[in-house]
Each structure stands twice: as C-alpha cells, then as structure tokens.
Design an enzyme around this catalytic site. Structure first.
Site, PDB file in Angstrom:
ATOM      1  N   TYR A   1       0.837  -1.200   0.000  1.00  0.00           N
ATOM      2  CA  TYR A   1       0.000   0.000   0.000  1.00  0.00           C
ATOM      3  C   TYR A   1       0.872   1.250   0.000  1.00  0.00           C
ATOM      4  O   TYR A   1       1.903   1.318   0.675  1.00  0.00           O
ATOM      5  CB  TYR A   1      -0.919   0.015   1.239  1.00  0.00           C
ATOM      6  CG  TYR A   1      -1.743   1.279   1.350  1.00  0.00           C
ATOM      7  CD1 TYR A   1      -2.921   1.416   0.629  1.00  0.00           C
ATOM      8  CD2 TYR A   1      -1.330   2.342   2.151  1.00  0.00           C
ATOM      9  CE1 TYR A   1      -3.680   2.579   0.709  1.00  0.00           C
ATOM     10  CE2 TYR A   1      -2.074   3.513   2.233  1.00  0.00           C
ATOM     11  CZ  TYR A   1      -3.244   3.621   1.513  1.00  0.00           C
ATOM     12  OH  TYR A   1      -3.986   4.778   1.582  1.00  0.00           O
TER      13      TYR A   1
ATOM     14  N   ASP B   1     -13.225   9.459  -1.831  1.00  0.00           N
ATOM     15  CA  ASP B   1     -11.907  10.024  -2.074  1.00  0.00           C
ATOM     16  C   ASP B   1     -11.792  10.923  -3.302  1.00  0.00           C
ATOM     17  O   ASP B   1     -11.220  12.005  -3.226  1.00  0.00           O
ATOM     18  CB  ASP B   1     -10.878   8.905  -2.201  1.00  0.00           C
ATOM     19  CG  ASP B   1     -10.694   8.126  -0.910  1.00  0.00           C
ATOM     20  OD1 ASP B   1     -11.540   8.263  -0.008  1.00  0.00           O
ATOM     21  OD2 ASP B   1      -9.715   7.381  -0.810  1.00  0.00           O
TER      22      ASP B   1
ATOM     23  N   TYR C   1     -13.934   4.553  -8.964  1.00  0.00           N
ATOM     24  CA  TYR C   1     -13.967   4.813  -7.524  1.00  0.00           C
ATOM     25  C   TYR C   1     -14.626   6.153  -7.179  1.00  0.00           C
ATOM     26  O   TYR C   1     -14.107   7.215  -7.500  1.00  0.00           O
ATOM     27  CB  TYR C   1     -12.505   4.801  -7.094  1.00  0.00           C
ATOM     28  CG  TYR C   1     -12.167   4.679  -5.651  1.00  0.00           C
ATOM     29  CD1 TYR C   1     -12.465   3.539  -4.931  1.00  0.00           C
ATOM     30  CD2 TYR C   1     -11.466   5.704  -5.018  1.00  0.00           C
ATOM     31  CE1 TYR C   1     -12.070   3.421  -3.606  1.00  0.00           C
ATOM     32  CE2 TYR C   1     -11.072   5.589  -3.692  1.00  0.00           C
ATOM     33  CZ  TYR C   1     -11.385   4.446  -2.993  1.00  0.00           C
ATOM     34  OH  TYR C   1     -10.989   4.331  -1.686  1.00  0.00           O
ATOM     35  N   TRP C   2     -15.785   6.108  -6.541  1.00  0.00           N
ATOM     36  CA  TRP C   2     -16.516   7.256  -6.006  1.00  0.00           C
ATOM     37  C   TRP C   2     -17.013   8.254  -7.056  1.00  0.00           C
ATOM     38  O   TRP C   2     -17.497   9.324  -6.697  1.00  0.00           O
ATOM     39  CB  TRP C   2     -15.699   7.996  -4.931  1.00  0.00           C
ATOM     40  CG  TRP C   2     -15.551   7.182  -3.697  1.00  0.00           C
ATOM     41  CD1 TRP C   2     -14.426   6.583  -3.223  1.00  0.00           C
ATOM     42  CD2 TRP C   2     -16.582   6.828  -2.767  1.00  0.00           C
ATOM     43  NE1 TRP C   2     -14.689   5.887  -2.072  1.00  0.00           N
ATOM     44  CE2 TRP C   2     -16.011   6.015  -1.766  1.00  0.00           C
ATOM     45  CE3 TRP C   2     -17.961   7.120  -2.696  1.00  0.00           C
ATOM     46  CZ2 TRP C   2     -16.737   5.489  -0.699  1.00  0.00           C
ATOM     47  CZ3 TRP C   2     -18.685   6.592  -1.623  1.00  0.00           C
ATOM     48  CH2 TRP C   2     -18.077   5.800  -0.643  1.00  0.00           C
TER      49      TRP C   2
ATOM     50  N   GLU D   1     -16.106  -4.371  -3.376  1.00  0.00           N
ATOM     51  CA  GLU D   1     -15.987  -3.058  -2.732  1.00  0.00           C
ATOM     52  C   GLU D   1     -17.167  -2.165  -3.107  1.00  0.00           C
ATOM     53  O   GLU D   1     -17.719  -1.462  -2.266  1.00  0.00           O
ATOM     54  CB  GLU D   1     -14.670  -2.417  -3.166  1.00  0.00           C
ATOM     55  CG  GLU D   1     -14.362  -1.100  -2.497  1.00  0.00           C
ATOM     56  CD  GLU D   1     -12.991  -0.561  -2.894  1.00  0.00           C
ATOM     57  OE1 GLU D   1     -12.601   0.490  -2.340  1.00  0.00           O
ATOM     58  OE2 GLU D   1     -12.305  -1.179  -3.745  1.00  0.00           O
TER      59      GLU D   1
END
Length: 420
Positions: free
Chosen positions: A80, A160, A346-347, A390
C-alpha cells in the site's frame, strides 16, 4: 446454493488481523477508520466481544488531541502507498495524519445495545475516546463555530475522488516532494481507480500538512483544499445524537449537554445548506466561498441526521428516484448522465453498500420506508449476484474494486436482518 450470511462472516474472519479487520487483503492491508466502524456493527450481530475489540483497536491510534486517524498501521506491509514514512506522524503507533467520517459513535451505540449493561466499562472507555474525537472535530475543523466541519483532504470524506472535489482540487498543485508510487493499480484495474493526476494532488496535500508537523492550526492556515462538507457533518451529527444518548445512559449529564449543544449547532447549519432548486443539500468551498453543487450522494446524507419537513423529504426522495431510474443497482454516487459520471471509477458513480446503509437509515427516519426497502433490496441483490465487492457498477451490476470486502460483508449482515 450459497449461504451469503455465512460467506459474509467468513470474509470478516479472513480479513481479521488480530482484533482489527482490514478492508481487503493487499489493496488495503491496514485498519481503516470508518471501515472498522461499519465492521463493528456487523460483528455486533453475532460476536459482541469481537465488535468491541474492533473499536478498541481503532482507538489505539487516537492522537493526544483527540483525532482518530483514517489509517492505523498496526503492522508493516509493502502493498500500500502511502505508508507511514510518507505521513511522517509522531504519535506512538504509526498512523496517517488525517481523519475519516466519524461513524465510531454510531457503531458504539449499536455495540453497546447488543451487549447490554454487562459491558458498561468497555462502553465507557470507548465513549470517552469518541467524545474526545467529537471535541476535536468542532475545535480543529470548525474553528469559527459555524456548525459545518471542514475537510482538508478529499480522503477525509471517505469519498476520495468524488466529483464534489474537482473544482477545489484543481487549485492544488500536482508537484510533490514524495515520489508517487502507485500500488493500488497493481491490485485493481486502473479504470476503477483515481487517475495519476489525482494522486499527485493527494500527495501534495499530505506533504503540505506533514511539513506543518500536523499542527491543526497551521494546517488550517495553509490548506489549499478546505471544504465544509455536508456528508461528514451529517455523519458527525448522527454520531453526536448517539453519543449524547450514551452520555445520558452513563450518567454523564454535563457532557451530554455539551454534546447536545454541538448537535444543535450542526443541525441548524446543515438545514441552511438545503437548496430547493436542487432538491438536495450542498457543501461549501471555504477557499472560494462558493456552494459545491456537484451532484453526488453527499447531498442526500443529511437524511441520516435530520427530521425533515415532509415536503423537503419528499423532494429529496423524488430526486433520488430520478437518479436511480433504469439502474440495475441503486444508489449511484454521482448523478447518471453528467460528464463527471463514471459508473466503474472509484466514487465517481458506483453504488456502495455502506452508503446505501446510511441512506436507508435516513429514509426510514424521515418516513420514506418504501424507497428505503427498494434500496435495501437492490443492495442485497447486487451482493448476492456479484459477491462481496468493494462497490458495484450501477448500470451493469458488476462488482468492482477490491473483492472479499469487509464493509460490504458487514452491510450485507446488517441489511439482511432488516437493518434494525
């Protein structure tokens, strides 16, 4: 036939790292703040001791000033970025230097209710951690006492790279003193993740605040990104209601009154962010002074924390239905049809189990049970078809992002039992 409840429990067990749960292996190998709060509520349905432990391990990362960071690095991992060396924090156990939506007290009330009075001492210790964090929010992130708390980094929102941040982030330089080494796109397809330019801006902010020594006043003064954010404030208010309830239960009357005052301030401030022409609430860019009108799920999250007039609630739900029309999975995190809408990224469009969880609770609170049930059914069906991803492409229903995801498992357990 798959037993999805047992599979959800299996995922939480597989992602256990010794009293705390990682969101998923490799992509997110540490303890994330709001992830763990949702996970604790999932555990509370069948293992109360483990639910308490999840929150206790998270509280181990709390800073002396009360902030609970968005990541606690309990043990090392090289899968990460950015890791502890990038954050440069100095608070005992390695952590990130920013925070995340304060679901903690919401989870604590649910865990305490599941445990009963026999766990009073464990609840008290965690209540004190939550109180300290709520005080930090109002001191560090609302120094002018407006009732709306501010974010200094998009990651603090949990959403994010939402389109809500595009205008404010455009002002943030892409230069960094830290080499940006993307690890996430080694685990998940790049089309589902933030773009490289986004990451350079994210890390520019981390560098800026690390150079401040993570001093809240210095960060506030230097922040190129500063947003009074409606989703985070709504979660803080709902958490504040639950914290006030626990304070009264624990006989801490003066603290209960202090919390009630915080709640009243935020309640009034959130109501002031309703925009009838949009049929939703808006955040405010504190650098430009402008409303943030980007059409994202955040505009409906205040349902979670407010008892709205019937006409206002109906208008919000009518708008939510328009966004959801024709989709395989509701609720999209960006309004479909907009240029910023990307159903797999993502988002920027996908449907998330935990966002739906919060929206369902808010819809029920405001007497919109029918749409709440539709949203619950849509979420459960997506998970049962695609697994514990997710998030989900709202158009195709495809599971995207990380797989075997802890908070999706927790959301399934919570929603399957009716969400009560």
């Amino acid at each position: 036939m798959t037993d999805h409840i047992q599979e959800a429990r299996r995922i939480l067990a597989v992602n256990d790292r010794g009293g705390y749960t990682v969101p998923t292996d490799r992509l997110y190998p540490f303890q994330w703040n709001w992830d763990s709060a949702f996970v604790a509520m999932g555990f509370a349905l069948y293992d109360v001791d483990r639910a308490y432990r999840e929150l206790e391990r998270l509280a181990e990362g709390q800073w002396a000033d009360g902030m609970i960071p968005h990541i606690v690095f309990h043990q090392p991992s090289d899968t990460y970025f950015p890791g502890p060396s990038v954050w440069r924090t100095k608070h005992g156990i390695p952590t990130s230097g920013i925070t995340q939506p304060p679901v903690f007290a919401i989870a604590l009330r649910q865990v305490h209710d599941a445990a009963g009075e026999g766990a009073r001492e464990r609840t008290l210790a965690l209540y004190l951690a939550a109180l300290k964090w709520h005080r930090w929010w109002y001191a560090a992130r609302d120094p002018e006492g407006t009732g709306l708390v501010a974010l200094l980094h998009p990651w603090e929102s949990g959403s994010d790279n939402s389109p809500a941040w595009d205008a404010a982030m455009a002002r943030v330089p892409t230069t960094t003193t830290t080499p940006v080494v993307r690890k996430d796109i080694g685990h998940v397809h790049a089309d589902m993740r933030p773009r490289d330019e986004d990451y350079r801006r994210f890390i520019h902010l981390v560098d800026t605040y690390a150079d401040c020594g993570w001093n809240p006043a210095e960060q506030w003064a230097r922040a190129p990104f500063k947003v009074a954010e409606i989703q985070t404030t709504a979660i803080l208010l709902k958490a504040g209601e639950d914290l006030e309830h626990l304070a009264r239960l624990l006989g801490r009357t003066e603290e209960a009154e202090e919390i009630a005052a915080f709640n009243a301030l935020s309640r009034k401030a959130i109501l002031g962010q309703w925009r009838p022409a949009l049929s939703r609430f808006v955040s405010r860019d504190l650098v430009s002074g402008a409303d943030i009108e980007a059409a994202t799920q955040a505009g409906f999250l205040p349902l979670l924390a407010l008892d709205l007039e019937a006409a206002m609630a109906s208008a919000a739900v009518a708008e939510m239905r328009r966004w959801s029309a024709g989709l395989k999975v509701a609720f999209p995190t960006t309004k479909p049809g907009l240029a910023a809408y990307e159903p797999k990224r993502y988002w920027r469009g996908p449907a998330w189990g935990i966002i739906n969880w919060l929206l369902i609770e808010g819809l029920r609170r405001n007497g919109e049970g029918a749409f709440a049930e539709e949203l619950r059914g849509s979420t459960l069906s997506a998970i049962e078809r695609e697994g514990f991803a997710e998030y989900f492409d709202p158009e195709t229903g495809e599971g995207c992002g990380g797989l075997g995801f802890s908070w999706t498992a927790a959301a399934y357990l919570w929603l399957k039992r009716g969400g009560r």
